[in-house]
Design a protein around this motif. Structure first.
Motif, PDB file in Angstrom:
ATOM      1  N   VAL A 197       0.847  -1.204   0.000  1.00  0.00           N
ATOM      2  CA  VAL A 197       0.000   0.000   0.000  1.00  0.00           C
ATOM      3  C   VAL A 197       0.884   1.257   0.000  1.00  0.00           C
ATOM      4  O   VAL A 197       0.603   2.237  -0.702  1.00  0.00           O
ATOM      5  N   TYR A 198       1.958   1.224   0.766  1.00  0.00           N
ATOM      6  CA  TYR A 198       2.878   2.375   0.815  1.00  0.00           C
ATOM      7  C   TYR A 198       3.433   2.667  -0.583  1.00  0.00           C
ATOM      8  O   TYR A 198       3.424   3.811  -1.039  1.00  0.00           O
ATOM      9  N   VAL A 199       3.882   1.605  -1.249  1.00  0.00           N
ATOM     10  CA  VAL A 199       4.458   1.782  -2.593  1.00  0.00           C
ATOM     11  C   VAL A 199       3.394   2.319  -3.558  1.00  0.00           C
ATOM     12  O   VAL A 199       3.666   3.187  -4.382  1.00  0.00           O
ATOM     13  N   ALA A 200       2.152   1.818  -3.386  1.00  0.00           N
ATOM     14  CA  ALA A 200       1.083   2.221  -4.316  1.00  0.00           C
ATOM     15  C   ALA A 200       0.622   3.652  -4.073  1.00  0.00           C
ATOM     16  O   ALA A 200       0.132   4.303  -5.000  1.00  0.00           O
ATOM     17  N   THR A 201       0.756   4.152  -2.838  1.00  0.00           N
ATOM     18  CA  THR A 201       0.177   5.474  -2.534  1.00  0.00           C
ATOM     19  C   THR A 201       1.204   6.591  -2.424  1.00  0.00           C
ATOM     20  O   THR A 201       0.823   7.755  -2.342  1.00  0.00           O
ATOM     21  N   ILE A 202       2.472   6.254  -2.418  1.00  0.00           N
ATOM     22  CA  ILE A 202       3.493   7.291  -2.182  1.00  0.00           C
ATOM     23  C   ILE A 202       3.452   8.374  -3.264  1.00  0.00           C
ATOM     24  O   ILE A 202       3.678   9.561  -2.982  1.00  0.00           O
ATOM     25  N   ASP A 203       3.104   7.972  -4.478  1.00  0.00           N
ATOM     26  CA  ASP A 203       3.073   8.941  -5.573  1.00  0.00           C
ATOM     27  C   ASP A 203       1.947   9.950  -5.366  1.00  0.00           C
ATOM     28  O   ASP A 203       2.058  11.114  -5.739  1.00  0.00           O
ATOM     29  N   LYS A 204       0.852   9.483  -4.766  1.00  0.00           N
ATOM     30  CA  LYS A 204      -0.319  10.353  -4.565  1.00  0.00           C
ATOM     31  C   LYS A 204      -0.181  11.182  -3.289  1.00  0.00           C
ATOM     32  O   LYS A 204      -0.406  12.394  -3.276  1.00  0.00           O
ATOM     33  N   LEU A 205       0.196  10.504  -2.186  1.00  0.00           N
ATOM     34  CA  LEU A 205       0.257  11.198  -0.892  1.00  0.00           C
ATOM     35  C   LEU A 205       1.524  12.041  -0.742  1.00  0.00           C
ATOM     36  O   LEU A 205       1.580  12.959   0.055  1.00  0.00           O
ATOM     37  N   GLY A 206       2.545  11.679  -1.480  1.00  0.00           N
ATOM     38  CA  GLY A 206       3.837  12.348  -1.299  1.00  0.00           C
ATOM     39  C   GLY A 206       4.653  11.610  -0.246  1.00  0.00           C
ATOM     40  O   GLY A 206       4.098  10.885   0.592  1.00  0.00           O
ATOM     41  N   PHE A 207       5.979  11.791  -0.282  1.00  0.00           N
ATOM     42  CA  PHE A 207       6.862  11.034   0.607  1.00  0.00           C
ATOM     43  C   PHE A 207       6.552  11.297   2.081  1.00  0.00           C
ATOM     44  O   PHE A 207       6.451  10.370   2.877  1.00  0.00           O
ATOM     45  N   PHE A 208       6.365  12.567   2.434  1.00  0.00           N
ATOM     46  CA  PHE A 208       6.243  12.907   3.861  1.00  0.00           C
ATOM     47  C   PHE A 208       5.032  12.247   4.504  1.00  0.00           C
ATOM     48  O   PHE A 208       5.155  11.535   5.502  1.00  0.00           O
ATOM     49  N   LEU A 209       3.861  12.479   3.940  1.00  0.00           N
ATOM     50  CA  LEU A 209       2.636  11.948   4.561  1.00  0.00           C
ATOM     51  C   LEU A 209       2.606  10.416   4.512  1.00  0.00           C
ATOM     52  O   LEU A 209       2.261   9.756   5.496  1.00  0.00           O
ATOM     53  N   ALA A 210       2.977   9.861   3.360  1.00  0.00           N
ATOM     54  CA  ALA A 210       2.939   8.393   3.232  1.00  0.00           C
ATOM     55  C   ALA A 210       3.914   7.761   4.223  1.00  0.00           C
ATOM     56  O   ALA A 210       3.608   6.730   4.838  1.00  0.00           O
ATOM     57  N   THR A 211       5.050   8.400   4.400  1.00  0.00           N
ATOM     58  CA  THR A 211       6.076   7.812   5.274  1.00  0.00           C
ATOM     59  C   THR A 211       5.687   7.888   6.745  1.00  0.00           C
ATOM     60  O   THR A 211       5.932   6.944   7.504  1.00  0.00           O
ATOM     61  N   ILE A 212       5.075   9.005   7.151  1.00  0.00           N
ATOM     62  CA  ILE A 212       4.607   9.098   8.552  1.00  0.00           C
ATOM     63  C   ILE A 212       3.670   7.922   8.845  1.00  0.00           C
ATOM     64  O   ILE A 212       3.825   7.200   9.825  1.00  0.00           O
ATOM     65  N   ALA A 213       2.694   7.733   7.942  1.00  0.00           N
ATOM     66  CA  ALA A 213       1.715   6.665   8.153  1.00  0.00           C
ATOM     67  C   ALA A 213       2.395   5.297   8.132  1.00  0.00           C
ATOM     68  O   ALA A 213       2.120   4.437   8.982  1.00  0.00           O
ATOM     69  N   TYR A 214       3.313   5.129   7.181  1.00  0.00           N
ATOM     70  CA  TYR A 214       3.954   3.822   7.060  1.00  0.00           C
ATOM     71  C   TYR A 214       4.772   3.487   8.301  1.00  0.00           C
ATOM     72  O   TYR A 214       4.669   2.390   8.859  1.00  0.00           O
ATOM     73  N   LEU A 215       5.605   4.449   8.723  1.00  0.00           N
ATOM     74  CA  LEU A 215       6.471   4.179   9.888  1.00  0.00           C
ATOM     75  C   LEU A 215       5.630   3.810  11.110  1.00  0.00           C
ATOM     76  O   LEU A 215       5.908   2.821  11.800  1.00  0.00           O
ATOM     77  N   ALA A 216       4.598   4.625  11.340  1.00  0.00           N
ATOM     78  CA  ALA A 216       3.775   4.389  12.541  1.00  0.00           C
ATOM     79  C   ALA A 216       3.090   3.022  12.473  1.00  0.00           C
ATOM     80  O   ALA A 216       3.156   2.235  13.427  1.00  0.00           O
ATOM     81  N   LEU A 217       2.475   2.731  11.326  1.00  0.00           N
ATOM     82  CA  LEU A 217       1.740   1.461  11.216  1.00  0.00           C
ATOM     83  C   LEU A 217       2.680   0.255  11.239  1.00  0.00           C
ATOM     84  O   LEU A 217       2.348  -0.785  11.804  1.00  0.00           O
ATOM     85  N   PHE A 218       3.867   0.400  10.643  1.00  0.00           N
ATOM     86  CA  PHE A 218       4.798  -0.733  10.632  1.00  0.00           C
ATOM     87  C   PHE A 218       5.246  -1.060  12.064  1.00  0.00           C
ATOM     88  O   PHE A 218       5.349  -2.225  12.441  1.00  0.00           O
ATOM     89  N   MET A 219       5.489  -0.012  12.856  1.00  0.00           N
ATOM     90  CA  MET A 219       5.902  -0.259  14.248  1.00  0.00           C
ATOM     91  C   MET A 219       4.773  -0.948  15.018  1.00  0.00           C
ATOM     92  O   MET A 219       5.022  -1.834  15.826  1.00  0.00           O
ATOM     93  N   VAL A 220       3.543  -0.518  14.742  1.00  0.00           N
ATOM     94  CA  VAL A 220       2.406  -1.141  15.433  1.00  0.00           C
ATOM     95  C   VAL A 220       2.291  -2.610  15.010  1.00  0.00           C
ATOM     96  O   VAL A 220       2.116  -3.499  15.843  1.00  0.00           O
ATOM     97  N   ILE A 221       2.410  -2.858  13.707  1.00  0.00           N
ATOM     98  CA  ILE A 221       2.351  -4.252  13.224  1.00  0.00           C
ATOM     99  C   ILE A 221       3.498  -5.060  13.832  1.00  0.00           C
ATOM    100  O   ILE A 221       3.344  -6.228  14.168  1.00  0.00           O
ATOM    101  N   GLY A 222       4.621  -4.411  14.045  1.00  0.00           N
ATOM    102  CA  GLY A 222       5.771  -5.087  14.672  1.00  0.00           C
ATOM    103  C   GLY A 222       5.609  -5.246  16.175  1.00  0.00           C
ATOM    104  O   GLY A 222       6.588  -5.528  16.877  1.00  0.00           O
ATOM    105  N   ARG A 223       4.411  -5.019  16.704  1.00  0.00           N
ATOM    106  CA  ARG A 223       4.026  -5.223  18.108  1.00  0.00           C
ATOM    107  C   ARG A 223       4.698  -4.239  19.064  1.00  0.00           C
ATOM    108  O   ARG A 223       4.899  -4.526  20.222  1.00  0.00           O
TER     109      ARG A 223
END
Lengths: 504, 183
Positions: free
Chosen positions: B106-132
């Motif tokens: 999803v990150y790869v698919a949306t980065i072009d639309k959301l832009g690096f900053f917003l997509a990355t904030i969401a990705y980092l936060a969600l990945f850490m949560v998924i990583g427990r």
């Protein structure tokens, strides 16, 4: 004499502030990745690669080789102090290093490690400086059959000396060679395996394979196993210091030191082996030939000096075939070769003729790197082991991002992100089904070179492949190739037959 | 039998792929010159070797049921030392893996639309949560500062042109770039 003058000039180049800064950054990064949970040395070097795109070639290679050198040392701290081997290289240090620390002598154990890393590093650098020139001169006599034979030997060694089963390693290698054929071929201009997809017509960049398989693949594998929640529970606040062995103690271990240095250098030169194999083999050799071989495992200095000396010595050994023949011997040197190629330079026999001062600057940087890593290891050990407290989930999230940025930055192409995603999943599947990744990466990097030397050989010798066994050097190398593949299989089969015979 | 099938399955998959690719290699177009091998020779040779190794493994695992396999030196050294034992005892969390992979896609698919900053904030936060990881303060700070820091390093220092996103998300990226002094 010329070599000394070039080396002196190399030191002057490396001592320029910008290069020295890059060297220090590389040393610290190498130690950090060796200590950090969820990061391996090879992964660390892969992640650093994108930062070198905009650099000149020399600082780029200084950065990566510094990481490679110090990565063989940094993991020793956590292995000895907390029984956490940062890298597979450090596993043998658990047996005597950790045991010595548990007996109340952690400072002494760290002192022996430092002595071994420094001594092994300096010896290997010296051998590298002395041997590279003659090896390159010898390699200048090679024609396409010799080159092809040496590449095949390198690839065969990766299969027989690396991790995983030999057949799985062979499959991994062949997949890598196949990936390298995707795109337009350089001789006929024909399209191969592109399936009409535009970005496949340009070929698959080896960088994407490395970053995806090593970086993302490793993160996915660790995610499935469950990240450690809050980093390590080891007591990183306790007093940590290093106590040097006395001169008399060092002299007592001179044979261990010399034997392990030799093992490290030789194993380093052989493609496919590298620091981990060197470390294990040196420990085994110490058990077999050392005066106190039977006491290994009880926390003696020989059990620390042997693996650490060999691990650091292997670096110089691995740099010799890389610089003089363009053949990387391990994952880390494959990435360093990638950096050379990205900057438009092909290492090989001509390198001393065309870029002599550059090569000596690299030598000088490794020499200074060995000293620098020991100084950092002595003074900064406490903050270095503190990074163990970083939560793995946070580190891994940033690793994925570095992978993506690294892949994107190479061509500013978003399609490449899907490619590394694909190779990330492939890397995970490889780990899952116990297929080693290194042969695939080496196959992708060496594939074009192997194919072009094969095609040149066939064209020059009227499609007569027997030329490979009709010329003395290529024939010798082909015999070595057969031995490299057949001997370990035959030995293990014999061992198995003996074992099953004993059970009956 | 199921065990045998499972053990042989990766080799069957690779074998089928090799057969398909061999056919594709047979259709490679090139100006044939008498007495010269074409661009299909090299990939075909690799595919034949690949097929032979797979056939060996399929026969060994599926038909004979043999589990012995010759290991590379490093594998053997690690095995003999018992270094891999602790790792194999670890538990498996397949759902975390699937979640992590999906999030990354999803990150790869949306980065072009959301832009690096917003997509990355969401990705980092969600990945850490998924990583427990559950320290929400650390997650928030690491995500925001991490995204800002990466954007600054790569766009201002290393000169990588990271995706800015499309309207209305690009406004955020452009404002940040202007604040950082990137033109």
């Amino acid at each position: 004499m010329d070599a000394l003058i070039h080396l002196g000039n190399g030191f002057l180049q490396v001592l320029q502030p910008a290069n020295l800064l890059v060297l220090c950054i590389g040393l610290v990064l190498g130690m950090l990745v060796a200590v950090l949970p969820g990061l391996t040395l090879v992964m660390g070097v892969v992640l650093a690669l994108p930062f070198t795109y905009t650099m000149e070639l020399l600082p780029a290679i200084i950065l990566l080789t510094a990481m490679y050198v110090s990565g063989t040392y940094g993991g020793a701290f956590t292995a000895i102090l907390f029984r956490i081997p940062g890298e597979p290289i450090d596993v043998p240090l658990l047996w005597d290093g950790y045991t010595m620390a548990r007996k109340g002598q952690p400072a002494k154990a760290l002192g022996w490690t430092l002595f071994a890393a420094l001594g092994g590093g300096l010896i290997t650098t010296l051998v590298m400086v002395l041997a590279s020139g003659p090896v390159a001169t010898f390699a200048l006599t090679f024609s396409s059959p010799e080159y092809f034979a040496i590449i095949i030997f390198g690839l065969a060694s990766v299969v027989s000396l690396g991790g995983g089963s030999i057949t799985n390693a062979a499959i991994s290698l062949m997949l890598g060679l196949l990936i390298a054929t995707v795109g337009v071929d350089s001789i006929y201009g024909s399209e191969r395996f592109a399936f009409g997809v535009p970005f496949l017509q340009d070929g698959i960049e080896y960088l994407l394979v490395m970053v995806g398989a090593y970086g993302l693949g490793e993160v996915f594998t660790r995610l499935e196993k469950g990240f450690a929640g809050d980093g390590t529970t080891a007591d990183t606040d306790r007093r940590i210091s290093t106590e040097f062995p006395t001169l008399a103690e060092m002299l007592r271990l001179k044979m261990t030191f010399l034997r392990s240095s030799l093992v490290g250098i030789v194993v380093g030169i052989i493609p496919g082996a590298g620091a981990t194999v060197a470390s294990f083999v040196a420990y085994g050799a110490e058990g077999q030939y050392g005066k106190r071989g039977k006491e290994l495992g009880s926390g003696i200095a020989e059990g620390i000096v042997a693996p650490q000396t060999a691990a650091t010595s292997s670096v110089g050994g691995a740099m010799i075939p890389l610089l003089t023949m363009g053949i990387p011997g391990s994952g880390a040197t494959a990435i360093i070769l990638g950096a050379f190629l990205l900057h438009g330079m092909q290492p090989g026999p001509q390198v001393f003729v065309t870029s002599g001062p550059f090569v000596y600057a690299v030598f000088a940087s490794i020499f200074l790197g060995v000293i620098g890593m020991c100084v950092i290891g002595y003074f900064a050990i406490k903050p270095l082991v503190k990074v163990l407290e970083l939560p793995e989930a946070v580190v891994s999230a940033f690793v994925v991002l570095f992978c993506f940025i690294g892949a994107f930055a190479a061509r500013n192409n978003l399609s490449d992100l899907y490619v590394i995603m694909g190779f990330g999943i492939l890397g995970y599947l490889f780990e899952k089904f116990k297929f080693p990744i290194a042969p695939m990466v080496l196959g992708v990097i060496l594939g074009p070179l192997a194919e072009s030397s094969f095609m040149t050989m066939m064209v020059s010798h009227s499609n007569d492949w027997t030329v490979l066994i009709g010329r003395p050097i290529s024939a010798t190398v082909m015999v070595m190739t057969v031995i490299a593949v057949v001997y370990p299989i035959q030995r293990q089969l014999r061992e198995r037959t003996r074992r099953s015979g004993a059970q009956q | 039998m199921l065990n045998r099938l499972l053990r042989a399955s990766p080799y069957v998959v690779v074998q089928l792929a090799a057969i398909y690719l061999y056919q594709v290699a047979g259709r490679i177009e090139f100006p044939a010159a008498p007495g010269r091998i074409g661009p299909d020779f090299w990939p075909k040779s690799i595919l034949v070797l690949l097929g032979l190794v797979c056939v060996y493994e399929i026969i060994k695992n599926l038909l004979i049921g043999e589990t012995f396999t010759a290991a590379g030196l490093l594998e053997k050294l690690m095995k003999d030392s018992g270094a891999n034992e602790s790792e194999e005892q670890l538990r498996s969390y397949p759902l975390l893996l699937v979640g992590g992979i999906l999030l990354t896609v999803v990150y790869v698919a949306t980065i072009d639309k959301l832009g690096f900053f917003l997509a990355t904030i969401a990705y980092l936060a969600l990945f850490m949560v998924i990583g427990r990881y559950r320290r929400w303060g650390v997650i928030a700070i690491a995500s925001v500062l991490g995204s800002l820091g990466l954007m600054f390093i790569f766009m201002k220092v290393v000169y990588v042109s990271l995706p800015l996103g499309t309207e209305p998300f690009s406004a955020v990226s452009l404002w940040l770039l202007a604040t950082m002094g990137v033109h």
